[in-house]
Design an enzyme around this catalytic site. Structure first.
Site: not given
Length: 350
Positions: A50, A66
């Site tokens: 991440e 995103d």
């Protein structure tokens, strides 16, 4: 206005209670969970995926483009997919009545954004990331709530899916958890963990308890990771495709560990980081309490940087070539004009 505010608050609290109910159902269904040491190893690996660090980035908040709004907190809760709102709602529910909710100005907008399945808009959330970061670094309660919600929304459901499918390898359980974090656990979404499990199981034309029935867990896990790669490269939710297609390293890391036979682990695991280099991860029981430094500014990867430099070089070369050609054409045009002028003057003088 007061009536509307009450309705919005009730909706937020219902979201938090729903998450708690999902967690309870997952636990009651029987989860073959990891030990705390094993969980810390799996979590550190997901943290690397991440944010490129092993520790929890409690205060992280950014729009990564995103299609999910702001991505924030320890596992990338997002403002467009319910979980950031659930974290904030659970936090608000535990504040003393005399303590103002720092996210109060954003509650109505967050609830609006979460009426649909996914909403990537950040309109109306000016200053949200600053509030998230400040609260995360200053309030232990907010950090505790983040951990609780990770367990409720992702860890417990992932362990329940592992148990339901007869998965015994710690590596399999880790892969279920990391997939839950990235893909979510919504039954209605084609890119989610349960949907990928269904596609994996269907590829063997066997029932949901196929592993205990004789199918090799190595074969099932291998197939699942292939399905996950296909999903990352070609998700049903297209706004995710650009980012997800660049995150296949999350699966390749587990594929590497599987190739090394590391299906069981207790105190350490060797896997791959985001650049494909081996990384050794050990048990760290302080993980859930450690507040590390703010995340470093992300720099482009070496391959991307080289590509950018090559692109700039080609562009400069094209510009220089154009200028040279243009200069020659102008010179030829001036020469031709001068020649014709001289001829015209010569004729007039005759």
């Amino acid at each position: 206005m007061r009536f509307t505010s009450c309705i919005l608050l009730l909706q937020a609290l219902l979201l938090a209670n729903t998450a708690q109910a999902q967690s309870n159902n997952s636990t009651n269904n029987g989860t073959n969970a990891l030990t705390q040491c094993q969980q810390s190893i799996v979590q550190q690996l997901t943290n690397i995926f991440e944010n490129s660090v092993k520790y929890f980035p409690w205060d992280y908040c950014e729009n990564i483009g995103d299609g999910r709004g702001y991505t924030c907190g320890i596992v990338g809760f997002t403002t467009g997919t319910h979980d950031a709102l659930q974290v904030i709602s659970a936090y608000a529910a535990q504040l003393n009545s005399s303590t103002p909710n720092p996210f109060g100005p954003y509650m109505s907008r967050l609830i609006q954004l979460n009426q649909s399945t996914i909403d990537g808009s950040t309109s109306g959330l000016d200053g949200f990331c600053n509030v998230w970061s400040t609260t995360a670094r200053s309030d232990q309660l907010f950090r505790t709530v983040q951990v609780d919600m990770v367990n409720q929304l992702y860890y417990n459901p992932a362990m329940a899916y592992a148990a339901r499918n007869g998965l015994q390898f710690e590596l399999s359980k880790g892969q279920m958890y990391d997939a839950a974090i990235q893909h979510g656990t919504a039954l209605s979404e084609a890119d989610s963990l349960p949907s990928m499990i269904d596609r994996t199981t269907a590829s063997f034309k066997s029932g949901p308890n196929s592993v205990p029935g004789g199918l090799s867990e190595v074969d099932w896990l291998t197939a699942f990771m292939n399905v996950r790669i296909e999903t990352l490269q070609n998700p049903a939710y297209k706004p995710s495709q650009a980012g997800w297609s660049q995150s296949i390293y999350r699966v390749k890391s587990y594929q590497y560990a599987l190739s090394q036979g590391s299906v069981h682990f207790n105190d350490s695991l060797t896997a791959l980081d985001n650049d494909g280099n081996t990384v050794s991860i050990g048990c760290d029981l302080t993980l859930w309490n450690y507040v590390g430094p703010p995340l470093p500014i992300q720099t482009p990867k070496k391959g991307i940087l080289i590509g950018v430099l090559i692109g700039v070089g080609v562009l400069v070369l094209l510009i220089v070539t154009f200028c040279i050609i243009k200069r020659r054409l102008v010179a030829e045009w001036v020469s031709e004009l001068s020649y014709r002028s001289k001829r015209a003057i010569s004729r007039m003088s005759r």
